[in-house]
Scaffold this active site. Structure first.
Site, PDB file in Angstrom:
ATOM      1  N   PHE A 122      -2.930  -3.064   1.767  1.00 57.19           N
ATOM      2  CA  PHE A 122      -3.298  -1.955   3.099  1.00 57.19           C
ATOM      3  C   PHE A 122      -4.783  -1.058   3.433  1.00 57.19           C
ATOM      4  CE2 PHE A 122      -2.656   1.794   5.153  1.00 57.19           C
ATOM      5  CZ  PHE A 122      -2.399   2.257   6.551  1.00 57.19           C
ATOM      6  N   ASP A 191       2.461  -0.479  -5.206  1.00 57.81           N
ATOM      7  CA  ASP A 191       2.218   0.571  -3.677  1.00 57.81           C
ATOM      8  C   ASP A 191       3.990  -0.175  -3.077  1.00 57.81           C
ATOM      9  OD1 ASP A 191       2.196   0.872  -1.054  1.00 57.81           O
ATOM     10  OD2 ASP A 191       0.140   0.926  -0.946  1.00 57.81           O
ATOM     11  N   TYR A 216       7.152   8.460   4.516  1.00 60.66           N
ATOM     12  CA  TYR A 216       8.277   8.267   5.957  1.00 60.66           C
ATOM     13  C   TYR A 216       8.647   6.595   6.616  1.00 60.66           C
ATOM     14  CZ  TYR A 216       3.471   7.385   5.954  1.00 60.66           C
ATOM     15  OH  TYR A 216       1.804   6.850   5.331  1.00 60.66           O
ATOM     16  N   ARG A 361       4.263  -6.506  15.079  1.00 66.87           N
ATOM     17  CA  ARG A 361       5.826  -5.877  14.109  1.00 66.87           C
ATOM     18  C   ARG A 361       6.963  -5.740  14.715  1.00 66.87           C
ATOM     19  NH1 ARG A 361       3.158  -2.959   8.759  1.00 66.87           N
ATOM     20  NH2 ARG A 361       3.631  -1.039  10.094  1.00 66.87           N
TER      21      ARG A 361
HETATM   22  C1  LIG Z   1       0.828  -0.565   2.154  1.00 67.00           C
HETATM   23  C2  LIG Z   1       0.701   0.974   3.009  1.00 67.00           C
HETATM   24  N1  LIG Z   1       0.037   1.676   1.443  1.00 67.00           N
HETATM   25  C3  LIG Z   1      -0.374   3.233   1.907  1.00 67.00           C
HETATM   26  C4  LIG Z   1      -0.071   3.341   3.317  1.00 67.00           C
HETATM   27  C5  LIG Z   1      -0.361   4.944   3.961  1.00 67.00           C
HETATM   28  O1  LIG Z   1      -0.361   5.888   2.904  1.00 67.00           O
HETATM   29  P1  LIG Z   1      -0.459   7.140   3.277  1.00 67.00           P
HETATM   30  O2  LIG Z   1       0.809   7.707   2.912  1.00 67.00           O
HETATM   31  O3  LIG Z   1      -1.427   8.052   2.604  1.00 67.00           O
HETATM   32  O4  LIG Z   1      -1.231   7.551   4.386  1.00 67.00           O
HETATM   33  C6  LIG Z   1       0.650   2.388   4.275  1.00 67.00           C
HETATM   34  C7  LIG Z   1       1.017   3.044   5.524  1.00 67.00           C
HETATM   35  O5  LIG Z   1       1.326   1.994   6.742  1.00 67.00           O
HETATM   36  C8  LIG Z   1       1.011   1.178   4.122  1.00 67.00           C
HETATM   37  O6  LIG Z   1       1.614  -0.105   4.683  1.00 67.00           O
END
Ligand SMILES: Cc1ncc(COP(=O)(O)O)c(C=O)c1O
Length: 402
Positions: A122, A191, A216, A361
């Site tokens: 990501f 992550d 979220y 998706r």
């Molecule tokens: C793998 C991954 N990491 C991070 C994020 C988003 O991070 P943040 O909470 O900083 O917007 C997403 C959002 O879709 C994601 O899919």
């Protein structure tokens, strides 16, 4: 009874759907991007507004436990990701938490100058590492999945991996990759944005060093919900994140001149917690009360596989080879006009999202998705494609959030 109706009738997780306020007539297959509204939240939030804030005013930092919400909520998230309670805090965004933990890892491996990650991960993960690399004088190395282990040389300080990939839903073997990193003397940062709440995660048992995850998505904490951060017990003392704020101070209300880290994961906190958002995340996390995550993961996998098999028979649709074994709770299907087809589907009340150029998706969280939804979604896709309605001007691309 159809096969899908029979599966719903026999589903032990079916009652969990009542924990959410889902709009009638909508087939919601985007909980992997924004979880639905927990049914208990409006009343909970109304209480926080009227009583805790309205009447309690500033006293509520103590009386309503506001000041400890990042840690009490962290402790509630901990069992969902296989961590001990004091190793998790709820705070900030995934992006910020990545920075904090990666900076701590680099300091713990001074002398090593490489951060290793998977090339297709990501974007924010890469962007944050690029910013940090510039600051810390290290290099970000991005390689395809198959080359990760071979790239673990004695210069790698940190390997950052996404547990379930945001597009392919492919899963890393957390125990095996952590072990490989440790053999090379590197630390691991996971992550969990697409696995927390969707899959069985065992951070402590699998030897993870650090982790972040999203509030979220599958945790149903609401738009822009606080994220969470995990710090393995063995690093509680050594980890010194470079982003230090007063909420991560050992004694914030001493107003001391100099920073001194709080014990454990609490040192990962920065500024004043957003209480309204924390209450929403609390309600989202509570939707997992009593849920067996192994059962949830198995149900999502079955939903994904049924959907993928059906989609593969539709004209113009391509389904990437389903990953073998365990995988995340979403699936990508491809169509040359993905954005228009998805817009037409959303107009029909079947909500997924798309990733350019050709991926649609669909997410299948176990608490909210019915087996019947698979049939409803497939029928809608079939109708949109057969009617050619996606070519209509109404479905031309607009807006920025997809
Ligand atoms: C793998 C991954 N990491 C991070 C994020 C988003 O991070 P943040 O909470 O900083 O917007 C997403 C959002 O879709 C994601 O899919």
């Amino acid at each position: 009874m159809s096969q899908l109706a029979a599966l719903d009738a026999a589903d032990p997780l079916a009652p969990a759907r009542a924990r959410f306020a889902l709009p009638p007539g909508v087939v919601y297959l985007d909980g992997n991007s924004l979880g639905p509204l927990p049914a208990a939240l409006p009343e909970r939030l109304a209480h926080t507004l009227a009583h805790e804030w309205g009447k309690g005013l500033i006293r509520s930092w103590n009386d309503a436990g506001w000041i400890d919400l990042p840690v009490t909520l962290g402790a509630a998230i901990a069992p969902i990701v296989g961590a001990e309670p004091d190793s998790v805090v709820a705070c900030d965004s995934v992006s910020l938490n990545l920075f904090k933990l990666a900076s701590a890892a680099l300091a713990m491996r001074a002398g090593r100058t490489t951060v290793l990650m998977e090339a297709s991960d990501f974007p924010t993960d890469a962007y944050v590492m690029q910013g940090l690399a510039g600051l810390a004088g290290v290099t970000l190395k991005r390689v395809p999945r198959a080359e990760l282990v071979a790239a673990l040389d004695d210069d790698v300080a940190l390997m950052l991996l996404t547990h379930a990939h945001y597009v392919s839903a492919q899963l890393h073997d957390m125990a095996a990759m952590s072990e490989a990193a440790h053999q090379a003397g590197a630390l691991t940062l996971w992550d969990l944005s697409h696995s927390a709440g969707a899959l069985v995660v065992n951070l402590d048992a699998d030897g993870a060093d650090f982790a972040v995850g999203c509030g979220y998505k599958f945790l149903n904490g609401g738009p822009g919900a606080p994220a969470f951060a995990y710090l393995a017990r063995r690093h509680w003392e050594a980890a010194q994140p470079a982003l230090t704020g007063w909420m991560g101070h050992a004694r914030p209300f001493d107003f001391a001149a100099d920073y001194a880290p709080a014990a454990g994961a609490r040192r990962l906190l920065t500024g004043t917690p957003p209480i309204l958002a924390m209450r929403a995340l609390e309600a989202g996390v509570a939707t997992f009360d009593g849920i067996d995550l192994a059962q949830a993961e198995a149900k999502s996998r079955q939903l994904v596989q049924l959907f993928a098999a059906g989609a593969a028979t539709l004209p113009g649709v391509r389904v990437d080879a389903s990953p073998q074994g365990r995988h995340g709770a979403h699936v990508i299907i491809r169509h040359a006009a993905a954005r228009r087809v998805m817009t037409a589907l959303i107009a029909r009340g079947v909500i997924g999202d798309m990733r350019p150029p050709d991926a649609m998706r669909f997410g299948f969280p176990a608490l909210t998705t019915r087996f019947a939804d698979v049939g409803l979604a497939l029928t809608a896709i079939e109708q949109v494609l057969a009617s050619g309605e996606w070519q209509d001007e109404r479905f031309a691309p607009k807006g920025v959030v997809s």
